[in-house]
Design a protein around this motif. Structure first.
Motif, PDB file in Angstrom:
ATOM      1  N   UNK A 251       2.299-138.104 -38.594  1.00  0.00           N
ATOM      2  CA  UNK A 251       3.190-138.420 -37.474  1.00  0.00           C
ATOM      3  C   UNK A 251       3.947-139.726 -37.678  1.00  0.00           C
ATOM      4  N   UNK A 252       3.448-140.612 -38.564  1.00  0.00           N
ATOM      5  CA  UNK A 252       4.128-141.893 -38.744  1.00  0.00           C
ATOM      6  C   UNK A 252       4.924-141.938 -40.046  1.00  0.00           C
ATOM      7  N   UNK A 253       4.845-140.886 -40.863  1.00  0.00           N
ATOM      8  CA  UNK A 253       5.612-140.834 -42.109  1.00  0.00           C
ATOM      9  C   UNK A 253       7.025-140.374 -41.786  1.00  0.00           C
ATOM     10  N   UNK A 254       8.015-141.236 -42.036  1.00  0.00           N
ATOM     11  CA  UNK A 254       9.389-140.944 -41.618  1.00  0.00           C
ATOM     12  C   UNK A 254      10.334-140.732 -42.801  1.00  0.00           C
ATOM     13  N   UNK A 255       9.856-140.918 -44.015  1.00  0.00           N
ATOM     14  CA  UNK A 255      10.737-140.735 -45.166  1.00  0.00           C
ATOM     15  C   UNK A 255       9.968-140.701 -46.469  1.00  0.00           C
ATOM     16  N   UNK A 256      10.599-140.105 -47.488  1.00  0.00           N
ATOM     17  CA  UNK A 256      10.030-140.035 -48.832  1.00  0.00           C
ATOM     18  C   UNK A 256      11.138-140.389 -49.821  1.00  0.00           C
ATOM     19  N   UNK A 257      10.826-141.275 -50.768  1.00  0.00           N
ATOM     20  CA  UNK A 257      11.743-141.609 -51.863  1.00  0.00           C
ATOM     21  C   UNK A 257      11.049-141.243 -53.173  1.00  0.00           C
ATOM     22  N   UNK A 258      11.723-140.466 -54.014  1.00  0.00           N
ATOM     23  CA  UNK A 258      11.121-139.983 -55.253  1.00  0.00           C
ATOM     24  C   UNK A 258      12.006-140.333 -56.437  1.00  0.00           C
ATOM     25  N   UNK A 259      11.417-140.949 -57.452  1.00  0.00           N
ATOM     26  CA  UNK A 259      12.131-141.272 -58.683  1.00  0.00           C
ATOM     27  C   UNK A 259      11.553-140.415 -59.803  1.00  0.00           C
ATOM     28  N   UNK A 260      12.403-139.575 -60.401  1.00  0.00           N
ATOM     29  CA  UNK A 260      12.001-138.702 -61.518  1.00  0.00           C
ATOM     30  C   UNK A 260      10.727-137.928 -61.194  1.00  0.00           C
ATOM     31  N   UNK A 261      10.669-137.267 -60.037  1.00  0.00           N
ATOM     32  CA  UNK A 261       9.383-136.751 -59.559  1.00  0.00           C
ATOM     33  C   UNK A 261       8.951-135.440 -60.195  1.00  0.00           C
ATOM     34  N   UNK A 262       7.630-135.249 -60.203  1.00  0.00           N
ATOM     35  CA  UNK A 262       7.059-133.930 -60.463  1.00  0.00           C
ATOM     36  C   UNK A 262       7.045-133.189 -59.128  1.00  0.00           C
ATOM     37  N   UNK A 263       7.863-132.158 -59.029  1.00  0.00           N
ATOM     38  CA  UNK A 263       7.939-131.345 -57.814  1.00  0.00           C
ATOM     39  C   UNK A 263       7.170-130.043 -57.997  1.00  0.00           C
ATOM     40  N   UNK A 264       7.091-129.583 -59.237  1.00  0.00           N
ATOM     41  CA  UNK A 264       6.342-128.366 -59.585  1.00  0.00           C
ATOM     42  C   UNK A 264       5.778-128.555 -60.989  1.00  0.00           C
ATOM     43  N   UNK A 265       4.448-128.578 -61.115  1.00  0.00           N
ATOM     44  CA  UNK A 265       3.829-128.854 -62.413  1.00  0.00           C
ATOM     45  C   UNK A 265       4.065-127.749 -63.431  1.00  0.00           C
ATOM     46  N   UNK A 266       4.197-126.514 -63.001  1.00  0.00           N
ATOM     47  CA  UNK A 266       4.420-125.433 -63.973  1.00  0.00           C
ATOM     48  C   UNK A 266       5.711-125.674 -64.751  1.00  0.00           C
ATOM     49  N   UNK A 267       6.759-126.077 -64.039  1.00  0.00           N
ATOM     50  CA  UNK A 267       8.039-126.374 -64.690  1.00  0.00           C
ATOM     51  C   UNK A 267       7.876-127.489 -65.713  1.00  0.00           C
ATOM     52  N   UNK A 268       7.140-128.532 -65.336  1.00  0.00           N
ATOM     53  CA  UNK A 268       6.954-129.685 -66.219  1.00  0.00           C
ATOM     54  C   UNK A 268       6.160-129.299 -67.458  1.00  0.00           C
ATOM     55  N   UNK A 269       5.047-128.603 -67.267  1.00  0.00           N
ATOM     56  CA  UNK A 269       4.171-128.294 -68.400  1.00  0.00           C
ATOM     57  C   UNK A 269       4.799-127.277 -69.346  1.00  0.00           C
TER      58      UNK A 269
END
Length: 395
Positions: A251-269
């Motif tokens: 309820x208190x998390x209002x934003x996310x900032x991602x730099x070069x993120x892993x969004x899906x590990x299958x794609x990465x691996x």
């Protein structure tokens, strides 16, 4: 897709020594790949130091996709003189790159020829010349060291670094966030070399590490935070996204900032397996192995890892928090495909800022002004910090 257990069982039951040996060899190779995925890596020396001109303060490096990048970076020599800051490319040819030294090296200093090229730039909080505190965050795995950069706002940023990295990776973001008036907490987590160690000492790719980031969020709330922005780098992106979906403090998390993120590990691996020229079945079998208790134990992990749970493209409908993604299309380690897919799936929440040339987690180094502007403008667009009249927006 057959599980590794099934494949190994069949291999043991098939008559014929050659088949048994072949099956065992394949199973061993699969487990080797799985083990590599979850085992924290040692420092990798990926750069050759050809020479240092101490009179001109210039270093010559072997040419690689990283060493030829424009911008400011770090060069980790391990032993003395230790960590060097390096600046602009002065000249280059087919085999070498000459760059300006920003850390002075004295005449006669012994310099190892084997170094690690780094995007950290800053390695210790004191280098920022901002007030900070060393604090401990209590997690289920044990106390986790953290750096706290205080500021006046009740909106805090909780940062988390990536795989094979340390808290120093996050220091580049502190000046722009501090300039916006936001306190910054940079957390460590289990098995990262600074945080607590679990029994196996292995990564869970975000599947358990998010609990430590959640504990860091709890620390922030107990110390005056009323709103939280999560920020994750590389695997820290996967950790931040898992925290956003599962946190006690959603309820208190209002934003996310991602730099070069892993969004899906299958794609990465899959991408990394192709880069290492591993035949196609191996990464699929390795991931399959890690989803089972048996395979996880054999690979050295603490528990099975659900790659479905870690796939934020498939879980895009569950995302409820405005998110800024900064990613280079030629990342070279974590492809930007899944970041684009998440942005396309949730254009109502996700702002994607795409770079080229910058490579993995080196966007700040490559273009600090644009990177800082992307974050500042997004913070203003979200109403997290006030926007001056006539301010630009991104998206």
């Amino acid at each position: 897709m057959k599980s590794l257990r099934h494949a190994a069982t069949l291999g043991l039951l098939v008559a014929g020594g050659a088949v048994v040996v072949a099956g065992a060899a394949v199973a061993g190779l699969v487990m080797s790949v799985a083990r590599r995925v979850v085992t924290p890596s040692e420092r990798v020396t990926d750069t050759e130091v050809l020479s240092i001109d101490t009179s001109a303060q210039v270093v010559a490096l072997g040419r690689t996709p990283d060493t030829q990048l424009p911008g400011r970076y770090g060069l980790d020599l391990g032993a003395a003189p230790g960590y060097l800051k390096i600046g602009a490319v002065l000249s280059e040819d087919e085999t070498s790159v000459r760059r300006k030294l920003l850390t002075q090296v004295v005449a006669g200093a012994h310099v190892d020829r084997h170094a690690s090229f780094s995007g950290y730039y800053y390695t210790a909080p004191g280098e920022l010349h901002l007030p900070y505190e060393d604090v401990l965050v209590g997690t289920a795995a044990g106390p986790a060291p953290a750096w706290l950069f205080p500021a006046a706002s009740t909106t805090w940023v909780v940062q988390v670094h990536g795989r094979g990295a340390t808290r120093g990776e996050c220091l580049r973001a502190v000046p722009v966030l501090h300039a916006a008036g936001l306190p910054v907490l940079i957390a460590s987590y289990r098995n990262d070399g600074e945080g607590p160690r679990t029994r196996a000492g292995a990564y869970a790719l975000g599947a358990t590490e998010w609990q430590d980031m959640d504990a860091a969020v709890g620390y922030a709330v107990r110390h005056g935070a009323e709103r939280i922005i999560l920020m994750g780098w590389s695997m820290g992106g996967a950790i931040a996204l898992q925290t956003a979906l599962s946190s006690r403090y959603r309820d208190v998390i209002v934003g996310i900032i991602l730099d070069s993120p892993v969004v899906d590990w299958r794609t990465v691996l899959r991408f990394q397996a192709e880069e290492m020229k591993l035949p196609d079945p191996l990464p699929r079998l390795a991931m399959d192995a890690l989803t089972t208790d048996w395979g996880a134990r054999m690979s050295g992990a603490d528990q099975a890892i659900s790659f479905d749970d870690l796939d934020l493209v498939a879980r895009a409908d569950e995302l409820t928090i405005p998110t800024l993604i900064l990613h280079s299309d030629d990342d070279g380690f974590v492809p930007s495909d899944a970041s684009h897919a998440l942005a396309q799936a949730r254009p109502d929440l996700v702002t994607m800022s795409t770079y080229t040339v910058a490579r993995h987690t080196k966007l700040w180094n490559y273009d600090q002004h644009r990177w800082n502007d992307d974050i500042t403008i997004w913070l203003r667009t979200q109403g997290i910090v006030p926007a001056p009249e006539g301010a630009d927006t991104i998206g």
